[in-house]
Scaffold this motif. Structure first.
Motif, short mmCIF file in Angstrom:
data_model
loop_
_atom_site.label_atom_id
_atom_site.label_comp_id
_atom_site.label_asym_id
_atom_site.label_seq_id
_atom_site.Cartn_x
_atom_site.Cartn_y
_atom_site.Cartn_z
N THR A 136 0.85 -1.15 0.18
CA THR A 136 -0.05 0.05 -0.09
C THR A 136 0.98 1.30 0.06
N PHE A 189 0.06 6.72 -11.21
CA PHE A 189 0.15 5.40 -10.64
C PHE A 189 1.46 4.51 -10.89
N LEU A 248 3.79 4.98 -8.35
CA LEU A 248 3.56 4.28 -7.06
C LEU A 248 3.96 2.94 -7.15
N VAL A 304 -3.62 3.56 -1.34
CA VAL A 304 -3.86 2.79 -2.48
C VAL A 304 -3.24 1.65 -2.41
N ILE A 315 -1.81 -2.22 -4.02
CA ILE A 315 -1.22 -2.33 -5.45
C ILE A 315 -0.81 -3.69 -5.45
N THR A 326 -0.84 -4.62 -13.37
CA THR A 326 -0.97 -3.87 -11.99
C THR A 326 -2.27 -3.35 -11.89
N PHE A 358 -4.67 -1.06 -9.11
CA PHE A 358 -4.80 -0.14 -7.99
C PHE A 358 -5.93 0.13 -7.62
#
Length: 152
Positions: free
Chosen positions: A17, A60, A63, A103, A105, A127, A129
């Motif tokens: 996260t 994203f 991330l 978020v 992941i 991936t 999210f």
């Protein structure tokens, strides 16, 4: 060395996260040249109907780099990073994300395609999210792996 396709598709990558922070969103917006104030000014974002600063497109991806070992799956598959090229990246946006969100992941290898008689292998990683159970976006990344053992 060729990518072991069965091993790649069975590989379990750790879910993690990331907290989405305003300062990081503002910096990202400046770096990509985003001039719409909804990405840097909370009041402008709220006036536009957002609860906080919205996550800009492609944020994203940054991330993903917060993973404990963002490129560790290459090690797990015995892929030498010196033989890897970025091939492709795509995003599918489902819901808005905002500053203050946490978020989750999760990543997995979904395909390995072999071309040029084994000289090139395309490793596709997907991936997801999520904010809680809500899907926010999906990213697809393709890494091109050159197999030095194939010279044809």
């Amino acid at each position: 060395m060729a990518v072991d396709i069965e091993r790649a598709l069975a590989l379990t990558l750790p879910t993690f996260t990331v907290d989405v922070e305003r300062g990081r969103l503002r910096l990202f917006a400046r770096v990509i040249g985003e001039t719409d104030p909804i990405y840097t000014d909370v009041e402008a974002a709220r006036a536009a109907g957002h609860p906080d600063l919205p996550v800009p497109p492609t944020f994203f991806f940054s991330l993903i780099l917060e993973a404990p070992s963002p490129f560790g799956y290459f090690d797990e598959l015995d892929i030498d990073l010196r033989r890897v090229l970025h091939g492709e990246q795509a995003f599918e946006y489902v819901a808005m994300a905002y500053a203050g969100d946490t978020v989750e992941i999760s990543e997995r290898v979904v395909d390995v395609t072999v071309k040029r008689g084994g000289g090139l292998e395309f490793v596709t990683k997907e991936t997801e999210f999520r904010r809680g159970t809500e899907l926010l976006a999906k990213a697809t990344n393709v890494a091109v792996v050159r197999n030095p053992e194939v010279t044809a």
